[in-house]
Design an enzyme around this catalytic site. Sequence first.
Site, PDB file in Angstrom:
ATOM      1  N   GLU A 152       0.740  -1.215  -0.027  1.00 47.18           N
ATOM      2  CA  GLU A 152      -0.024  -0.165   0.027  1.00 47.18           C
ATOM      3  C   GLU A 152       0.676   1.254  -0.060  1.00 47.18           C
ATOM      4  OE1 GLU A 152      -3.288   0.124   2.630  1.00 47.18           O
ATOM      5  OE2 GLU A 152      -4.106  -1.884   2.206  1.00 47.18           O
ATOM      6  N   GLY A 153       1.857   1.146  -0.715  1.00 47.60           N
ATOM      7  CA  GLY A 153       2.994   2.376  -1.013  1.00 47.60           C
ATOM      8  C   GLY A 153       3.924   2.126   0.128  1.00 47.60           C
TER       9      GLY A 153
END
Length: 822
Positions: free
Chosen positions: A501-502
């Site tokens: 997620e990043g």
Amino acid sequence: MFWLLILSLLGVSLTAAFRGIRLAPWTVAMTAVLAGFAVFTSVSILAIVVLSVLFAAFAIPLNYKPIRRRWLSAPFLVMYRKMLPTLSETEQVALEAGTVGWEGELFAGNPNWNTLLEQRWPDLTETEQAFVDGPVEALCDMLKPWQNAHELADLPPAVWAFLKKHRFLGMIIPTEYGGLGFSAMAHRAVLQKVSSVCPIAGTTIAVPNSLGPAELLVHYGTQAQKDHYLPRLASGKEIPCFGLTGPTAGSDATSIPDTGIVCKGKYKGKQVIGICLNFDKRYITLAPVATIVGLAFRMYDPDGLVGDNKYLGISLALVPRKTPGMEIGRCHIPLNVPFSNGPIRGKNVFVPLDALVGGIERAGQGWRMLIELLSVGRAITLPSSSTGGAKLCALSTGAYARIRKQFNLPIGRFEGVEEALARLAGHTYATSALSRMTASAVDMGEKPAVPSAIAKYHATEMTRTAISDAMDVHGGKGIIMGPRNYLGRGWLGIPIWITVEGANILTRSMMIFGQGAIRCHPYVLNEMAAARLEDKSSSLKEFDRHLFGHIGYSIRNAVRSMLLGLSLARFAAVPSDRKTAKYYRKLTRYSATLAFASDIAMLTLGGKLKHKEHISGRLGDVLSHLYICSAMLKRFEMQGRPAADQPILAWAFHDSVYKMQTALAKVVDNFPSRAVRVLLAVVIFPLGRHEKQPGDRLGHKVAQLLLSPSETRDRLTNGVFISTSTGNPIGLLEAALPKVIATEPLERRILKAQSAGKLNADNWQSQLEEAVSKSIITDVEAKELKAVREMVTEIISVDDFESSVLRMGVSDKTEPATEQAA
């Protein structure tokens, strides 16, 4: 008297700047001071006239807008347009996505603490609490982490059936479609508890309830798509996954090369207009078991079958697993935490247009849809799972440090171990408060883009530190894998949560401040919009309005930063509770400091700031810790200001404030311009750098709170699974802890007798018999000690295996597929 006039004018200006008084009232106040001194004092008329002329020459152009716009705003607008960074469409979408909440107050430099304290403190409904106490507890009882990870590399069929039966995979799906319709707080509670037991189960539950087909359909799907898919997803008849990242598109997801070409083809025996998909995705959680695949791709219409645009943009589609051309089912092994994850590939996969999420009307809107929902999912999933992990570490390590003895002392009494325990408690407190605040924001209707990035980065980083400290304290117990090990798989898996997620490096250096500086700033986004208006007159008018608001804002924050630094924030308006008022004052000071430093960085670096990741990362750290401290204070207030919790709050608060000072100091010391370095140093640190890390005495108090059962320890670790019904090792630790503490006087009595030469037995069973025979302890006490020592023996034991058990056969005789390096 003349100098009194000068001091009066200066005082009015500083007061106006400190309080953020606008230009016109300040002009009136200055005029009144000059007039008052002319009429009522003996100051020379010549001096008054000279000062009045100088003031008028400055004030009239600023207050008379036609002059101001022509001679000040217009030239600056030309320069501003040259400084303005070029934003791609995807960057523009990212900046516009989400809402601004409390983080906006912090970034603006003068937070209204009553706004924070008056916000709702959402809690679970009766139905949600019953689910956590019932099916979630039952699920945790069913989980066997060692079996799931080492033997099956999956959840057993019975657990999968349980998840489907109780709608774990449909927590975010509304009840009218058969889902649970849970709040973000309930979502958090479920993930926190399950993740404290088994990361495989936690991930399996998290993914269908985060960014993916279900959430996309709830918000953007056509009614036909909702009616067909949502009931099937809620019941588990369909298992979803979402394909975004690939070999050349990881954190930079907008660079996906996957394509969808609008064309004619056969679908279910009919000639229809559809999309021919070609894609190569990897790292896709649940892909090996998924029945419906959400897919992001670039959509093209070269023949104009659906419109005039040849390139429609990033779009999203739902593709059934059995669609011809889909290659799915192989598995990645994420650091030996084998939740279902693998690649998805497709060649000439044809789907009809109604496979597009939201239908053809949503073609090209995929990136906006993803960004808008990512902030919601990222605010819940990883922060909640990380909170479960941190609480598990704090609970288990505190108990183990009291139970485990070396040199005839609980290891928790050693100062080196105390340091780790204090850090564990402080970071757990901060992580829990942070994840609760972001989940609460979602329940209050926000789409917290910046807080979700803060929560994702700092919750996972603090949990990384927590698991490291827990492993250090457990020593050999933590590194020997087996059914008795409750830390090893978390130690292996923490880089996964750091990455997904990043990636955290990107999140810190680009997202937190990159989005925060523009989204949270009260003027920058409006200035950018005004500068891009095509109508020159409207552009200048709007730009002038926002520019001079921005100038006043910058002056206010410069004055506030320096005066609050000089006065140790005595002038800050904060809640008046004597125990926490000093905390609010510090945060108010650093809020003004952040606002000033951010403005200086944007003004002097312009578009180059986008690439100055050292500076943006450190300013992002300041914003993050302001938000984390706010979350901790909110938690402390909402829990009734428990006095026993204050040492943990104090430790975590001072830790964060010291990190803020360190980040700002690095910004000052490393700013490219020497003149700006001097300015920043004078305004930000007028009295020097005086924040300190939490002291040893405070650390000792905090560490002791983990070593014994108490309401404070319960509040800190509330929400993890501690049942003893199926041999849960954490439950055994918790059951043993009070018994170990109760028998410590008996152990000391035996140790004293042993030191005096009264006991000579060579094993503990004989030692107890000898102690009874010599009336050192009673028979009842011996039985009590025996039971406790048996529990302790089990707790400190580790697993061993026949070597043949460790030789894993390979059933798939084919060569493993190779992938292009990212």
